[in-house]
Design a protein around this motif. Sequence first.
Motif, mmCIF file in Angstrom:
data_model
loop_
_atom_site.group_PDB
_atom_site.id
_atom_site.type_symbol
_atom_site.label_atom_id
_atom_site.label_comp_id
_atom_site.label_asym_id
_atom_site.label_seq_id
_atom_site.Cartn_x
_atom_site.Cartn_y
_atom_site.Cartn_z
ATOM 1 N N THR A 1 0.030 7.644 -1.387
ATOM 2 C CA THR A 1 -0.121 8.631 -2.235
ATOM 3 C C THR A 1 0.321 10.067 -1.252
ATOM 4 N N GLU B 1 -2.096 -2.162 -2.048
ATOM 5 C CA GLU B 1 -2.462 -0.947 -2.062
ATOM 6 C C GLU B 1 -1.593 0.327 -1.935
ATOM 7 N N ARG B 2 -0.434 0.098 -1.310
ATOM 8 C CA ARG B 2 0.583 0.984 -1.187
ATOM 9 C C ARG B 2 1.342 1.047 -2.502
ATOM 10 N N GLY C 1 -0.149 0.633 -5.237
ATOM 11 C CA GLY C 1 -0.970 1.390 -6.353
ATOM 12 C C GLY C 1 -0.955 3.013 -6.012
ATOM 13 N N GLY C 2 -1.057 3.354 -4.765
ATOM 14 C CA GLY C 2 -0.865 4.573 -4.225
ATOM 15 C C GLY C 2 0.409 5.499 -4.844
ATOM 16 N N ARG D 1 -3.782 3.081 0.473
ATOM 17 C CA ARG D 1 -3.449 3.776 -1.006
ATOM 18 C C ARG D 1 -3.538 5.415 -0.590
#
Length: 339
Positions: free
Chosen positions: A175, A203-204, A206-207, A171
């Motif tokens: 970001t 997770e990527r 989500g980031g 994440r």
Amino acid sequence: MSEQATRGWQRPSIYDVAKHAGVSHMTVSRVLNGHPNIRESTRERVLQAIDEMNYTRSSIARALATRRAMRIGVLVDGPVQFGPNSTLRALESAARDVGYSVSAFSISDDEDSQMDDGVVELVTQGVDALCVIAPRASSLDLLRQQSTGLPTIVIKAEQDAVWHTVAVDQRAGATLAVTHLIELGHRSIAHLAGPLEWYDARERDGGWRDALALACLPIPPSVAGDWTSDYGYEYGRGLDVSEVTAVFAANDQMALGLIHGLADRGLSVPGDISVVGFDDLPDARHFLPPLTTVRQDFAALGELALKQIVAAIEGDEAVHHDMIEPRLVLRSSTSRPRS
């Protein structure tokens, strides 16, 4: 009270010896294996620490004394992908350094039932612990139904209530990538995601969402790809560039295909659209243009995973969750948006 006394019954590991001697565990390994390029003063300090901590070097002797196989079983989801393959190689290297061997079982993308087969095969070999690399949600659901009694570590960024976890912070890496694009002035940033059953892809994704939300920018629907360059190519061929000035691709392979697809339409990167990837493939610096991407330290990941595994094997009952920070690598595929 001596360090050995405060440790109680727990058998010292190579990491304990390294800490006691004030050196790295690699240095301890080199001393144990008679490496010639070690200062004599360092060698003596390590040997003294080994003696003081009653550390037994021999893998055979340790296996006989502890009834251990000195072997770690590894289940690898998506073994052909760069990240899982690199993580496995790093774990194998770290294991060799501390006297362990690795048995790996690969699980193909379309065979969830292979998780059961893999667990049975590895447990039958008498492994001391299990490690799961790059898992999908379905794979872990199947693993939860198994009762092996073995210490288990999962390479994923999301914490788990039962298993040890260690990962590069996916994440945070995403970001970093999207924040870089925002700082360049991009306000319409698309995301070509990986398969969202994969924890890393989630997770990527989500980031990407976190960075856009923090900047109060619109969050369009992401498109879930399959990690391949072919998918990235088709995505690039159909992307509406009138609505987007930058794309964050969830891995470098899809970024490569995306750049190719855009080029076949007569569009330039980064002149018409900026592209950021994830992984930092060895060839990423040779893409046309060289790719801005997020680098994962797989060597550090393998060492940290192995440290957790050995600690669990040697009696540490606490469940640990550790993260490694990624790094953004700036190259030529990103620039300020077209005016």
